[in-house]
Design a protein around this motif. Structure first.
Motif, PDB file in Angstrom:
ATOM      1  N   LEU A 164      26.610 -28.213   4.013  1.00  0.00           N
ATOM      2  CA  LEU A 164      26.017 -28.066   5.340  1.00  0.00           C
ATOM      3  C   LEU A 164      27.087 -28.022   6.430  1.00  0.00           C
ATOM      4  O   LEU A 164      27.040 -27.188   7.322  1.00  0.00           O
ATOM      5  N   ALA A 170      14.381 -26.618   8.780  1.00  0.00           N
ATOM      6  CA  ALA A 170      14.529 -25.647   7.695  1.00  0.00           C
ATOM      7  C   ALA A 170      16.001 -25.480   7.308  1.00  0.00           C
ATOM      8  O   ALA A 170      16.307 -25.306   6.126  1.00  0.00           O
ATOM      9  N   HIS A 171      16.896 -25.558   8.276  1.00  0.00           N
ATOM     10  CA  HIS A 171      18.327 -25.433   8.001  1.00  0.00           C
ATOM     11  C   HIS A 171      18.793 -26.569   7.090  1.00  0.00           C
ATOM     12  O   HIS A 171      19.508 -26.331   6.111  1.00  0.00           O
ATOM     13  N   LYS A 208      16.918 -28.326   5.056  1.00  0.00           N
ATOM     14  CA  LYS A 208      16.263 -28.140   3.758  1.00  0.00           C
ATOM     15  C   LYS A 208      16.911 -27.013   2.951  1.00  0.00           C
ATOM     16  O   LYS A 208      16.971 -27.077   1.725  1.00  0.00           O
ATOM     17  N   HIS A 209      17.402 -25.985   3.633  1.00  0.00           N
ATOM     18  CA  HIS A 209      18.099 -24.884   2.958  1.00  0.00           C
ATOM     19  C   HIS A 209      19.288 -25.409   2.146  1.00  0.00           C
ATOM     20  O   HIS A 209      19.613 -24.864   1.096  1.00  0.00           O
ATOM     21  N   PHE A 210      19.914 -26.475   2.639  1.00  0.00           N
ATOM     22  CA  PHE A 210      21.062 -27.062   1.947  1.00  0.00           C
ATOM     23  C   PHE A 210      20.658 -28.196   1.006  1.00  0.00           C
ATOM     24  O   PHE A 210      21.510 -28.910   0.498  1.00  0.00           O
ATOM     25  N   GLY A 211      19.355 -28.367   0.790  1.00  0.00           N
ATOM     26  CA  GLY A 211      18.889 -29.381  -0.152  1.00  0.00           C
ATOM     27  C   GLY A 211      18.742 -30.768   0.448  1.00  0.00           C
ATOM     28  O   GLY A 211      18.642 -31.755  -0.282  1.00  0.00           O
TER      29      GLY A 211
END
Length: 109
Positions: free
Chosen positions: A102, A18-19, A21-24
């Motif tokens: 990131l 998830a981390h 993905k949070h940054f794309g």
């Protein structure tokens, strides 16, 4: 590009995913066999000019030129595996700006 500094303290694999993905970053993340390092694949030459002391880059522009990668379908331990899907095109590689954000180097190059 090694990015473990950015996920220091996160132990749960779904939280690590998830981390990213949070940054794309939705593809092209490899976990080493000991599950201590994460590598993100970027388009060739995209780290040229980056001056981030804690970022370890691999490629023809850098001291280390090779990175072992798992089979594209390997998505689980034991051994190295893809935390996020293996890229099947250059467009599926991580975006350099997403990786800069990131790792905390997004304030410029």
């Amino acid at each position: 590009m090694d990015v473990q500094r950015s996920i220091r303290g996160i132990k749960d694999e779904p939280a690590i995913e998830a981390h990213f993905k949070h940054f794309g970053i939705a593809n092209a993340v490899i976990v080493t066999r000991n599950r201590r390092q994460y590598s993100v694949l970027l388009p060739p030459g995209s780290t040229r000019g980056w001056d981030i002391p804690w970022a370890e880059c691999v490629g023809t522009d850098h001291q280390q030129t090779h990175l072992a990668v798992p089979h594209p379908e390997r998505r689980a331990w034991p051994g190295a595996y893809w935390l996020l899907p293996a890229p099947d095109t250059v467009a599926a590689l991580a975006a350099p700006q997403a990786v800069l954000m990131l790792i905390g180097g997004g304030r410029g190059r």
